[in-house]
Write an enzyme that holds these catalytic residues in place. Structure first.
Site, PDB file in Angstrom:
ATOM      1  CG  HIS A  78      -2.223  -0.950   1.487  1.00 24.12           C
ATOM      2  ND1 HIS A  78      -2.575  -1.976   2.015  1.00 24.12           N
ATOM      3  CD2 HIS A  78      -2.184  -2.413  -0.011  1.00 24.12           C
ATOM      4  CE1 HIS A  78      -3.109  -2.827   2.497  1.00 24.12           C
ATOM      5  NE2 HIS A  78      -3.381  -2.996   1.158  1.00 24.12           N
ATOM      6  CG  HIS A 237      -6.964  -2.611  -0.920  1.00 21.73           C
ATOM      7  ND1 HIS A 237      -7.177  -2.180  -0.888  1.00 21.73           N
ATOM      8  CD2 HIS A 237      -6.289  -4.143  -0.806  1.00 21.73           C
ATOM      9  CE1 HIS A 237      -5.783  -2.510  -0.035  1.00 21.73           C
ATOM     10  NE2 HIS A 237      -5.610  -3.931  -0.246  1.00 21.73           N
ATOM     11  CG  ASP A 241      -3.693  -5.887  -2.828  1.00 23.20           C
ATOM     12  OD1 ASP A 241      -2.832  -4.481  -2.056  1.00 23.20           O
ATOM     13  OD2 ASP A 241      -3.838  -6.557  -2.305  1.00 23.20           O
ATOM     14  CG  HIS A 264      -0.066  -9.548  -2.972  1.00 26.32           C
ATOM     15  ND1 HIS A 264       0.170  -8.296  -3.348  1.00 26.32           N
ATOM     16  CD2 HIS A 264      -0.943  -9.807  -1.815  1.00 26.32           C
ATOM     17  CE1 HIS A 264      -0.608  -7.120  -2.624  1.00 26.32           C
ATOM     18  NE2 HIS A 264      -0.771  -8.025  -1.531  1.00 26.32           N
TER      19      HIS A 264
HETATM   20 ZN   LIG Z   1      -3.712  -4.174   0.014  1.00 25.08          ZN
END
Ligand SMILES: [Zn+2]
Length: 307
Positions: A78, A237, A241, A264
């Site tokens: 973030h 969000h 990311d 991720h």
């Molecule tokens: Zn996040």
């Protein structure tokens, strides 16, 4: 010509780490051109440095963690997204613990703090990485695809599809500019499912998680009393990311990014694939013969070499 930027002054903030539950103090410090973003662990003798580049990523489950010589910093995404979104090329992130504080679960606090001091232009030009040919990574039905951008901009199509009534399908489509980032993306908070929280905690994760720093999703509703900040806060969000993970390329990117159910791990695999295939992209403001030098000096400053 666009120039590189650092922050005008040092910024301090403190908070709890989402996964470790540690209280951590952070200072963002201006740094020189072509130094990139470097994390310094002040709580460890010698204050070891870890440069925020893809080759230093050591873990991608539930958060992105970088490390070097056994020292790590987790949940960098973030803060990295905030630096990338605001166009901060160079800064030192000094911290006295193993994890970047989660603050309210979004990048809002980082944005306010950075905008509070402002940015300073530096003497070196900013080099963008321009996607010239498609690059794709996939994992079953999940994928991330980078295509050349016809308008020479960074545009995103991101879609999620969870098997849950609250967020079975959401999409975000648009240009990724500083204004769009600040207004549409930065305020979106991290989220988790109530059904997963016990498992996360049993695995030593989410120790600092609470309704103050995450959206918690129950069977048919969310547990946060104030509700959502955007009806599609979840996909926003995920874009936040993704920006944090993409920033680990080490240069701002120009291209059209299409992501479906990414996370991720897949984001990191995309960055690795881009760096492994320099024939599929180019740097702006860089002559072809300078590309090899730029690759080694800017992106692989930690000493690793593209395969
Ligand atoms: Zn996040």
């Amino acid at each position: 010509m666009k120039m590189q930027h650092t922050i005008k002054d040092t910024i301090g903030f403190s908070g709890i780490g989402l996964h470790t539950g540690c209280d951590v103090n952070v200072r963002l410090i201006p740094s020189g051109e072509d130094t990139g973003i470097t994390f310094l662990r002040k709580d460890i003798p010698g204050s070891p440095a870890i440069r925020a580049v893809a080759s230093n990523v050591v873990a991608t489950s539930y958060a992105t963690t970088i490390g070097a010589k056994g020292v790590t910093v987790s949940t960098i995404e973030h803060l990295m997204a905030a630096l990338y979104g605001l166009g901060v090329d160079n800064a030192v992130v000094e911290l006295d613990g193993p994890e970047v504080p989660v603050m309210d679960g979004s990048a809002s606090h980082f944005i306010e703090a950075i905008e509070g001091v402002g940015l300073r232009a530096q003497a070196s030009p900013r080099r963008h990485l321009v996607i010239k040919r498609p690059i794709k990574v996939e994992d079953r039905d999940k994928y991330v695809l980078f295509l050349p951008s016809e308008e020479a901009e960074f545009t995103i199509d991101y879609s999620i599809d969870f098997s849950h009534p609250m967020l079975n399908k959401q999409t975000f489509t648009g240009l990724f500019s500083t204004d769009v980032f600040k207004e549409e993306i930065a305020g979106a908070r991290t989220f988790g499912f109530l059904r997963d929280i016990e498992t996360l905690k049993a695995n030593g994760l989410a120790k600092g998680g609470s309704l103050n720093n995450a959206i918690v999703i129950g069977d048919s509703d969310i547990l946060n009393e104030d509700g959502l900040r955007y009806p599609d806060e979840f996909v926003r969000h995920k874009v936040l990311d993704l920006m944090g993970d993409i920033s680990l390329i080490g240069a701002p990117v120009i291209g059209h990014l299409i992501a479906h159910r990414s996370g991720h791990s897949l984001n990191h695999r995309l960055v690795q694939e881009i760096l492994r295939k320099p024939a599929r992209w180019d740097f702006t403001d860089t002559f072809a013969e300078e590309k090899d030098v730029a690759l080694k000096s800017t992106i692989f400053m930690d000493g690793s070499v593209p395969v």
